[in-house]
Every structure is written in structure tokens, then in C-alpha cells.
Design an enzyme around this catalytic site. Structure first.
Site, mmCIF file in Angstrom:
data_model
loop_
_atom_site.group_PDB
_atom_site.id
_atom_site.type_symbol
_atom_site.label_atom_id
_atom_site.label_comp_id
_atom_site.label_asym_id
_atom_site.label_seq_id
_atom_site.Cartn_x
_atom_site.Cartn_y
_atom_site.Cartn_z
ATOM 1 N NE ARG A 12 -0.797 -0.403 4.923
ATOM 2 C CZ ARG A 12 -1.118 0.201 6.065
ATOM 3 N NH1 ARG A 12 -2.047 1.132 6.099
ATOM 4 N NH2 ARG A 12 -0.532 -0.153 7.190
ATOM 5 C CD GLU A 60 -17.489 1.902 1.817
ATOM 6 O OE1 GLU A 60 -18.747 1.968 1.857
ATOM 7 O OE2 GLU A 60 -16.783 1.998 2.837
ATOM 8 C CG HIS A 111 -6.210 -2.832 5.135
ATOM 9 N ND1 HIS A 111 -5.352 -1.842 4.703
ATOM 10 C CD2 HIS A 111 -6.239 -2.712 6.490
ATOM 11 C CE1 HIS A 111 -4.886 -1.158 5.739
ATOM 12 N NE2 HIS A 111 -5.396 -1.661 6.836
ATOM 13 C CG ASP A 119 -9.349 -3.742 12.182
ATOM 14 O OD1 ASP A 119 -9.301 -3.409 13.383
ATOM 15 O OD2 ASP A 119 -9.203 -2.928 11.256
HETATM 16 C C1 LIG Z 1 -18.423 -0.151 5.176
HETATM 17 C C2 LIG Z 1 -17.213 0.306 5.915
HETATM 18 N N1 LIG Z 1 -16.374 1.180 5.336
HETATM 19 C C3 LIG Z 1 -15.268 1.576 5.979
HETATM 20 C C4 LIG Z 1 -14.965 1.095 7.228
HETATM 21 C C5 LIG Z 1 -13.666 1.508 7.930
HETATM 22 N N2 LIG Z 1 -13.960 2.374 9.077
HETATM 23 C C6 LIG Z 1 -13.976 1.903 10.338
HETATM 24 S S1 LIG Z 1 -14.391 3.074 11.464
HETATM 25 C C7 LIG Z 1 -14.529 4.259 10.260
HETATM 26 C C8 LIG Z 1 -14.899 5.678 10.620
HETATM 27 C C9 LIG Z 1 -16.176 5.718 11.373
HETATM 28 O O1 LIG Z 1 -16.515 7.013 11.726
HETATM 29 P P1 LIG Z 1 -17.740 7.237 12.719
HETATM 30 O O2 LIG Z 1 -18.907 6.478 12.213
HETATM 31 O O3 LIG Z 1 -17.930 8.688 12.895
HETATM 32 O O4 LIG Z 1 -17.268 6.502 14.034
HETATM 33 P P2 LIG Z 1 -16.679 7.110 15.366
HETATM 34 O O5 LIG Z 1 -16.257 8.516 15.109
HETATM 35 O O6 LIG Z 1 -17.775 7.046 16.359
HETATM 36 O O7 LIG Z 1 -15.535 6.219 15.734
HETATM 37 C C10 LIG Z 1 -14.249 3.713 9.002
HETATM 38 C C11 LIG Z 1 -14.265 4.473 7.750
HETATM 39 C C12 LIG Z 1 -15.852 0.183 7.792
HETATM 40 N N3 LIG Z 1 -15.649 -0.372 8.983
HETATM 41 N N4 LIG Z 1 -16.971 -0.178 7.131
#
Ligand SMILES: Cc1ncc(C[n+]2csc(CCOP(=O)(O)OP(=O)(O)O)c2C)c(N)n1
Ligand SMILES: Cc1ncc(C[n+]2csc(CCOP(=O)(O)OP(=O)(O)O)c2C)c(N)n1
Ligand SMILES: [Mg+2]
Ligand SMILES: [Mg+2]
Lengths: 318, 302, 318, 302
Positions: A12, A60, A111, A119
Site C-alpha cells: 500500500r 463506497e 488491506h 480487526d
Molecule cells: C463499510 C465500511 N467502510 C469503511 C470502514 C472503515 N472504518 C472503520 S471506522 C470508520 C470511521 C467511522 O466514523 P464514525 O462512524 O464517525 O465513528 P466514530 O467517530 O464514532 O468512531 C471507518 C471508515 C468500515 N468499517 N466499514
């Protein structure tokens, strides 16, 4: 060659570096990410070319269709997120709006595989190669190290049609001393051999070399082929290798269904029926753990590869 | 709903003044022509989607015969406006508009959906001149439009992107991802038009899965949004012009009648995706002919 | 047997009829659809049991996750839409929330394959089998006619875990005189033979019988096997057949990548390497046309199946 | 924001009167305990998501130690309330709450994310007692909650479903499919709580992809919706009680601080998915200890 090799780096990282480079060379390149630009390394491009970088947030599907629209508008879009979401969350979008209209969208996912680690299963993509292979027009690329990943991304700019490139999270030992000019046919014979062919992709290519070393101790001559382009696969090289060795094992950080194992099985049974053992996730999901623990748990090691090779050799020609 | 001639001027100043009655009538005739084409095409194909094609006919006529700046002899002219049919199953309406704008011969229309005809069941950008993107899987068009609008903005192209969605289609979550993104990216060159005919395949949208209130939804997603009568040509044109003056994405929520213009098809979910028999087509055409100004021939092109 | 056979009917009709029947028998069955209940025939259940029927509108992702939630809540959910959307539009939902937690959701999709006809490529699913085969825990079923589809749906109620059943749009000639009690191992030898195995699924099973007739005229004895359960595939029957015949052709209304051809190639190259020809969509999307025209165009006919069999036989053992 | 004690009574009448200061304090201590658990777990794991776990700690404490009717010794008790963690990466907060409610030994917590521990990086319903559904892929939890709420309604079960989403997560279109459906199905037994900490992975939500105004969005999607301070225990409890009295789905838009309680983590996107070093964990725990009532031990369970 081992002495001069560069230090281990993640594929990556190569994406981030190559995309940044490409961005400076070509005005028509745009990049998209779905809130993972730090992980996928697309953020490097974003920092340098903010006007051409579109972070769509956690969406996405929208990202893939936006990439399609940008491609229709004459841009060369690079879209990245985790492999599991790039392929599975937006499959219909990729199918209908990128693959079917044959648009030059480059899906550069990070990933891939189980080395995502802690994870756990929801983030470990073990079907992405299979999913993308099913799509007409889609080129499917799995680089084996940093240099090859860099070459794959650089080369992607000039290729026609849609491309899927799978990058990984952890650092991986270098396999290519220098950055190749491109992936060529996508099937590199890393070591010639005569008893069995080891076809591997991604992080398993290096392990296949190690397995060949182990096999050598048992007087088994294994041919190691790094398959970096899984589609269109270089049938000629595969068939040639199989005609020399008469059997094979495939190795991938992916389900044994539909990925490299599926591709090689199809080539073999169509052109040169020989016995093929498939090393990969045996139709199970991953789980949490350290990358190396998981590789051991799911038998993705040189040792397991050598073991399976032994079994396949035993029944060769039966 | 109509604004004064002055404020109705398009953002780029190339819209004419308020529609004259004659122009309105002319556009109405074009819409009627599209409707007749739709009936003929779908009847000839023996399958297809008349209901949602007919509901969109006035909007599409307004776009193709008045609003869009395009060059039929140069379909990829960079400066053109783009029309995106997100509800791809209304392909007959789009194909008729393209043929009647001389993108390809109107004689092709009767080969809709036939094997080896370029007129696929759902739009294919590589097969049919004038089709900007391929569609058919619902919910994807607005996202693609964002990509196109961004590309045009990067290239400083003057064109505007108009995207037509269905009300049932608005149940797809991706539409709201796109809505959120278009506002976030402040896309001034994007207009969404929702063909709110109140029906989807399985019945009334309000019964299957209520999408209303759409104006409020788009507003909450950061758009300028307004409701119109999607069969009133003056309102349609005014809204399309208005949308170009907005400093961000604009949504036109167009109330329509599914199957509009053909009595037995109107407001009937059964005519979403069914071809009329020869006899039914004849009746439909007779009804539509009746609405034609007597003595009018079958004009080809604008 | 041909004389007493019931009249041609679509497999999706069987879904509607069996689901209605099941709904009367079992209180815990619920059904979902995404605005295609008339086409998928889930509407029959909806009419009879409106309280247990949930039309979610055009929102396939939401439908699959709702089905998962209903399953967690103790229901046995049947979810239907077109195959292309059931599998591709909601792949991540099916993966993460149905397959991974191994929930008893039955995804009963209609409009599999190119016989969808005039709607064209966006509605013709030629990857769904491959997509669903990639998912651990997922049972993948492709019935060949009305009676088998009816049996598949009836049987699904008692089976554990997630199930994908692919139904088709057009009427298909009957293959099974009566409704079987279930699909058994999912591999029915419809006609024994000794020169070549024809493995077929869905509408291609009947065509495989016709191809066997044609081959018989050329003194070729073809064994015809209807593979209705593509996953888990009955490896024993497949291997037995291959050990008798020494070569095979697969036939499916699906891409030659990842579906039945992929499954049989993998079994063969792992257990009994023989030559396999794969009949199906050769890595292309479909297009608009009448179903029969498309079957001809994409070579999915008994004639093409017989032809390919001849080619495979020529190189058998090479 | 707070309503009078009378109207704050839960729909099913089992909520106590207005929180006493003592009860408020007790819940605050529980939240603090969860925060300390989160820090210890993530530090021990060497990876994980502290930021969004800390922002949700008060909400999750309110649910597990006051609102939810559950039986830790019978995790599948049919009459129970359900808590769904749609933002699955906040698993540490959920695991801590489950352990401190005696669903499993608190000593398991330090094995978070370790190979063969039941505490997966994201919740797994088959591995961890008390986890209702598996999550981790964002945007799916509300849809699953609808399915659960419908199943409960069919079975005439009294339980209520509470679903916690992230603000970044609300960019997923499926959330809006679910929002539309929950209103359409008039789900009285469903509450969505959005943890609006203003951050996602790549930065401030308003910069990456603005999701606001969320109250208006939920309202336009047919929900009753209200904003609260997601760290004010009284407001949280009041809102959770209020939501049960609503004749349809209710949304609680909870303004929070990501990393809440640990100075160097607060409002810092960098702490979304990074484990503190041993030294950082020590500092974090010291800060949190400081907020503890002096002399308080480490209570286990309610
Ligand atoms: C469908 C999907 N896309 C991307 C991710 C990767 N991801 C994990 S947490 C996150 C950010 C989440 O932000 P938020 O919903 O505001 O959570 P918080 O700030 O409460 O941690 C991302 C993009 C994922 N888990 N699922
Ligand atoms: C993703 C997707 N799901 C389902 C379909 C099948 N489908 C075609 S048209 C239609 C109904 C569309 O309703 P609406 O958007 O209101 O269109 P209109 O009434 O204008 O015809 C459906 C469900 C599809 N084309 N795409
Ligand atoms: Mg409609
Ligand atoms: Mg957040």
C-alpha cells in the site's frame, strides 16, 4: 540478490508513492477514497493535489459511481478503500458502471487478505480476487512486493479498461530488487524447476520461494511462478510450466475458491489436466489475531506450502 | 411557481425570456411525439416500460427540445450539457428524444430491444449515440452525475448536468450518499429531477415504501429543492432554468402521472413494464393523436 | 417418461407456490422483497400472509440486513429480488451479516442468467453463482425445473445456515416428473454414460440430455449429471463420474468463471485431473434479445454442448 | 431539554422517576469505569479504536446500567431489550459494558483482539455472550435492527431495540434506506442513537463529508428526532426514556467528543484507531482516575 534488496515495505505504501508520482506527471489523474486515505495511502496524492482528490466519506458505492462518472468525463480515476469494501460493498456499482461500460477506473484496494490482522473477519478480504475475476473487462492484479506494486500502479495509467489492484497492510519482504518497468505478462518464473510448479501471488510469492528451498532439501525441484496478473492470466506460461512439471500447488492469501487456485484449476483442466493443490483459506472467514499468527492458523506458510506440495507430488500422475 | 422573466434567465444567460404560448405549444407537441414514439417502440418490442417513459416525456422534451445545449452531429462535444437517465428503464423516452434530435435515425426506434439493435433494454453509452452513461441498475445515476460534474468543473467546461431519477428509485440508499456528496462538493452544475409518478413496480410508492417528503429530504441534505407539476411545460422550463442559477445542486421534485397521456395506462402499476398489444397500442396512439394539433404531420428532428 | 411430464413452467413460479405452501405450514417464516414481488412470485406469500411479508422497496442492501435481523429474531426469512441485485447489490450485506454469522436466511433470487432476455445486460445475472459460491457457509442451489425448484424451496426450510437458490424467468421444460422429496446430494445422474460426463445446472440440464441424444447418434456415450447443489458440491458423484468417463463438459447459464465450470474444474484438478470443457458465457456480459436468440448467440444450446463435447473428447487423455 | 418527571416515564411504565443526583453520579462512575476498561483493553491489545469507544461510553453506560432490561445469566431471554452496536469498531465500549454487567468475566477484557479470545476486533454474536449481532462493516446495523424489531413485534415481545451509529457511518446510504423503512413500518420499538463526535478516520466529518443537519434529516425521513448532549447523563436517560414513548422510530442525535475523558485523545482524529503506548495509557488512566470519586474501588457488575 538478497543482500542488496531494499527493506521490507507494504504494497500500500507503493500505491501512495506511485500515485503521487503519477499525479505529478498526468493532469487527468484524479483520486477518490472512502475515509481510509491514511490507510490506503491515497492521502499522499490528496495532500499534493487537493483539487483532484475526492474523499467521499464512508460511501463506497457512491465512490465507485463517481469514479465512473469522472472516467466518462475524461479523467483517469484511482479509487481506493479496503479490499473487502471496494469489491463487496460496491460490487453492483463496479459491475454495472465500470466493468460493463469498460471504463478506465483503477480500483486500488488496500488491506487484502488476512494479514489485516486484529480487526478480524469483517475487515479481512478473502474473496476480492474471485469477485473481480468474475467481471468481464476487469484486469486483476496482485503485486508481490513494494517494487512490483509500484510498477503495477505506474503501468496502470496507460492500460485500457478497468483494473483492480490488491494491496496489503503489513510490510512484506522485497522480492524484486528494482522496480520493474511493468508486470509484463504477469507471470514471472522466479525459479525454474521440474517436479512441481508453485504458483503464488501477493505475499505468498516469497513464501513459495522459501517452500522451494525446503523442497530442495528433499531433492524436489520446484518451479516458482509469481502470478501478479490474475486476469487475464498468462495461460501460456502456466501451461508451459505445467507441461514441464506435471503438477502444481497454488498459494494465495484468499479463499481457495475463485481466486488464483480457481484460475489455475480452470486453465489446467481446460488445457493440460494435472493435479493441482490449492493453498488458501479453506472456505472459512478469518478472525482476529496478529498477521503471523493468522498465517500460521490458516496454513499460509512456506512449511504448509511445502507439505501440500509433497502430498500433491505423491499423487502426481495417479 | 413561475418567476419573473428576468430572474428566470439561466445562469449562463443563454436562456430565452419567458416561454411564449407558441413555444409552450411546440414543446407540448414534441412531448406528444415522444409519447407516440414510446408506444410504437414498446409495442414493436413486445416488452419494455411504458409507464415511467410516459410520465417523463414532458421533462425529457423540455430538456432535449429547449434546455440542453448539445450537437447531435458531435455527440461528444465537450461543451455540451449532459442528460443522465438514472431511471434507465425509461430508455424509450430517451431514445425517442435522441432520435427526434437527430442523434440517430428515427427508423431505428422500432428495433428497440431487438437482438443486435443498438437500442438496448437499458441505455448503453457505447451503443447509442447521445447516451452519456449506461444505466439500468437503479440508484447509480446521481453518483455518476457527480463524477461528471466534477470532471467538467475541473476542466472549466460550461455544461450543466441534468439527472432524472424515479421516486421508487429514491429508495436506494446510494441516492442519498450522492445527495450528501453533491451538496458537500457544492456542485453548481448539477440538477436532479425526480419523476414523482407515485408508483413503482409493486404499487403506489406511498404503500410500498414511502419516499415523501422529497423536497424536505433534499433540503435536509443541503440542496435547493422545489416542487413542480411535471406535466406543465412552463413550470418545467422555469424550474430547469432556476436550477442553473443556484450556487449548489438543485432538486426539482416533479409531480407526474405514470402512463400520462394514455387513459388506460395512467396511474396503473400494471403498465410499469408491460408492452401494449397491437390493439391497445392503436387505442393509445389514437388517444395521443387526439391530443395532437389537427393537421400536424410527424416531424422528424427539431 | 416424456409423455406424462407436466407442462413447462418457470422455476420462479415454483418459488411462489412453495413459499405460499411453506407459509401455511410454518408460522416462523417471513418473506421480503425489493419491489419485484410480482416477478419473483413472493407476492403470493405476501397476499396470503401480509403480516409476515415485508416489501422494502428498491433497497436490496436494507432487505438483506433486515432478513439477517429477522433471522436473529428467530424467524426463517425468505428474501427475493432479481439475481443480479440479490448477489451483487448486497454482496457485503450478505457476506458480513448473513454468511459470516451463519444465519438461516434463504435468498431466493429470480431472473438468473441471460434468459431474462430483452432487459439486457444490466438485468442478466451471469456471476451470481460464482459470487455466492465464494461465501463460506452458503449453500448454493440451481434447480433445473419447476418440480426441482419446488423441492429445493420446501427443503430449504429445514436446512441450517444460509442458502442461495437461483430461479429463472422463462418457462422451462420439465425434467422431473414428480416433485422430488428434496435435492438429495444435489448431483443426479440423469443418464449414465461412459465416454464423457456432461455436468449441467439449471436450464442447461435439459439441454445436456438433448446433447447426449445428439452424441449418441455419433456413438458417443455421454453421462448426464444435473448438479442442482453447486455448494457443497457432491464431490463423490463428480469424481466417480469422471473416473468412469475420463473427461467432462460443464454447462451453465453463467460465466465460465467461478460457477459450475469453476467448481468442477477445482474438484477435478484436486482429485482426478481430466480434461474439462466449460460451456457458458465466455467472460462477456449479456445483451438485449429474446431468450432463445441469446441462448443461440452465447452458444448455450444442445448443439453447442455436443460440439464442445466432441472437441474435449478429441483431446481426452492428451 | 429535560421534560417533567411525569412525561419522562417510559412507554412501558417501568422507568423510575427523574434521575436522582446519586443515581446520576453512579452512572457517571460506571461510564468512567468503562473508559478505564477501554484504555486498558486497547493498550493491552496494541490496536483498536479508543476514540469512538470513549465518545460512546456515557451512552452505553446509560443503556447497560440503567435502561436495558436484560438478564446476563440468560443472554437470549426473549423479553429482553436489544442493544445493537452498528459502529462495530467501538467494540471495546460494548465489551466493557457486557463484562461489567456480568455477561462474562471482566478478566477476559485484556485479551481483546488476541488470537483465540472471544473478543474479536469487531463484535461477533456467536463468540461473545450478550452481543446481539455481528457488526464491523459500517451502515448495516440499523437495517438489522429493523429486522429484529419486526420479529419482536410479530412475536408480541415487549423489548425495545436501541441502535448506536456513528456520524461518519451515517454517510452510508444504507442507513437512509433503513431510516426510510423504519418510519414506513412505524417501528415503535426502535431507537437510533447517533454518536455525533464530529470526527471520522480522515478528519472532521464536516470537512470529509458533512452529514449535518442530522435532526432535520431524520425528521425528513419520518422519524421523531431530538438533539442531546451525549455526555450529560440526565439528558441521555431522558432521551432514551422519551424515545420509548414515541409512536414510531425515534432518533437521538447525541453531540459527543471523540476520545472524551482523555485530554490528548479528545477531538483528535489520530486516536480513532490507534492504541496508546504503555506510558500514554498510564497517563490516560491517571486522568480518568482523577475524575473518579476518591476512594471508589473497582466495582464489578451492577
Ligand atoms: C463499510 C465500511 N467502510 C469503511 C470502514 C472503515 N472504518 C472503520 S471506522 C470508520 C470511521 C467511522 O466514523 P464514525 O462512524 O464517525 O465513528 P466514530 O467517530 O464514532 O468512531 C471507518 C471508515 C468500515 N468499517 N466499514
Ligand atoms: C437496483 C435495482 N433494483 C431493482 C430494479 C428493478 N426495477 C426496475 S424499474 C423498478 C421500479 C422503479 O420505480 P420508479 O423509480 O418509481 O420508476 P418509474 O415509476 O418512473 O418507472 C424496479 C424495482 C432495478 N432496475 N435496479
Ligand atoms: Mg415511480
Ligand atoms: Mg464519528
Amino acid at each position: 540478490m538478497a543482500a542488496e534488496l531494499p527493506k521490507p515495505r507494504a504494497t500500500r505504501e507503493a500505491y501512495g508513492d506511485a500515485l503521487l508520482k503519477l499525479g505529478g506527471l498526468h493532469e487527468d489523474i484524479v483520486a477518490l477514497d472512502a475515509d481510509l486515505s491514511g490507510s490506503t495511502k491515497s492521502g499522499k496524492f490528496g495532500g499534493a493535489f487537493p483539487d483532484r482528490f475526492f474523499n467521499v466519506g464512508i460511501a463506497e458505492a457512491n465512490m465507485m459511481n463517481m469514479a465512473a462518472g469522472l472516467a466518462v468525463g475524461g479523467k483517469i480515476p484511482y479509487a481506493s478503500t479496503f479490499a473487502v469494501f471496494a469489491t463487496g460493498r460496491a460490487f453492483d456499482q463496479v459491475r454495472q458502471s465500470i466493468a460493463q461500460p469498460n471504463l478506465p477506473v483503477r480500483i486500488c484496494a488496500s488491506h487484502g487478505g488476512i494479514t489485516v490482522g486484529e480487526d478480524g473477519c469483517s475487515h479481512q478480504s478473502v474473496e476480492d480476487i474471485g469477485l473481480m475475476r468474475m467481471l468481464p473487462n476487469m484486469r486483476v492484479v496482485v503485486p508481490a512486493d513494494y517494487n512490483q506494486a509500484y510498477a503495477a500502479v505506474m503501468e496502470s495509467y496507460v492500460l485500457p479498461g478497468p483494473i483492480y489492484i490488491r494491496m496489503g497492510r503489513p510490510v512484506v519482504p522485497p522480492l524484486y530488487e528494482n522496480t520493474p518497468s511493468g508486470l509484463g505478462s504477469g507471470a514471472d518464473i522466479l525459479r525454474p524447476g521440474s517436479d512441481i510448479s508453485l504458483f503464488a501471488c501477493g505475499i505468498m510469492a516469497a513464501k513459495a520461494l522459501a517452500a522451494a528451498d525446503e523442497l530442495k532439501k528433499r531433492d524436489i525441484s520446484a518451479e516458482v511462478v509469481n502470478i501478479s496478473v490474475l486476469k487475464p492470466i498468462d495461460e501460456e506460461t502456466v501451461v508451459d510450466s505445467l507441461s514441464r512439471t506435471g503438477c502444481a500447488v497454488t498459494a494465495e492469501e484468499h479463499s481457495i475458491i475463485g481466486g488464483l487456485g480457481g484460475a489455475i484449476s480452470q486453465v489446467a483442466s481446460e488445457h493440460i489436466p494435472v493435479r493441482i493443490g490449492r493453498l488458501g483459506l479453506r472456505d472459512v472467514f478469518g478472525k482476529s489475531g496478529l498477521p503471523d499468527q493468522l498465517l500460521e492458523e490458516f496454513h499460509l506458510t512456506a512449511r504448509h506450502l511445502a507439505e501440500l506440495s509433497g502430498l500433491v507430488l505423491q499423487s502426481k500422475g495417479c | 411557481m413561475l418567476q419573473s422573466p428576468k430572474t428566470r434567465r439561466g445562469a449562463l444567460g443563454f436562456f430565452s425570456e419567458r416561454l411564449s404560448p407558441l413555444e409552450t405549444q411546440k414543446l407540448g407537441k414534441k412531448a406528444n411525439l415522444l409519447r407516440r414514439d414510446i408506444i410504437r417502440m414498446v409495442a414493436a418490442a413486445g416488452s419494455g416500460h411504458p409507464g415511467g417513459s410516459l410520465s417523463a416525456a414532458d421533462i425529457i422534451a423540455a430538456l432535449y427540445f429547449r434546455v440542453l445545449r448539445q450537437k447531435p452531429d458531435d455527440p461528444r462535444w465537450p461543451e455540451r450539457d449532459r442528460f443522465i437517465l438514472s431511471k434507465g428503464h425509461a430508455a424509450p423516452a430517451l431514445y425517442a428524444a435522441l432520435a427526434r434530435s437527430d442523434f440517430f435515425p428515427a427508423s431505428d426506434l422500432v428495433n428497440l430491444r431487438k437482438i443486435d439493435c443498438h437500442l438496448q433494454g437499458h441505455p448503453d453509452m457505447h451503443k447509442t449515440p447521445g447516451v452519456e452513461i449506461s444505466s439500468g441498475s437503479l440508484g447509480q445515476g446521481l453518483s455518476m452525475s457527480i463524477g461528471m460534474a466534477l470532471a467538467m468543473r475541473l476542466d472549466r467546461l460550461p455544461g450543466h448536468v441534468y439527472t432524472l431519477l424515479g421516486d421508487g428509485e429514491s429508495q436506494e440508499g446510494e441516492v442519498w450518499e450522492a445527495a450528501m456528496a453533491a451538496a458537500h462538493f457544492k456542485l453548481q452544475n448539477l440538477t436532479a429531477i425526480v419523476d414523482v409518478n407515485g408508483l413503482q413496480i409493486d404499487g403506489f410508492t406511498k404503500d410500498v415504501m414511502n419516499v415523501e417528503p422529497l423536497v424536505e429530504k433534499y433540503t435536509a441534505f443541503g440542496w435547493h429543492s422545489r416542487a413542480i407539476d411535471g406535466h406543465d411545460m412552463e413550470e418545467i422550463i422555469a424550474a430547469l432554468e432556476w436550477s442553473r442559477t443556484i450556487p449548489g445542486p438543485a432538486a426539482i421534485i416533479a409531480k407526474t402521472v405514470k402512463g400520462k397521456g394514455v387513459s388506460f395506462m395512467e396511474n396503473n402499476a400494471g403498465w410499469h413494464g408491460k408492452a401494449p398489444s397491437a390493439r391497445e397500442a392503436e387505442q393509445a396512439l389514437a388517444e395521443l393523436e387526439g391530443k395532437k394539433v389537427p393537421g400536424e404531420g410527424e416531424p422528424v428532428g427539431r
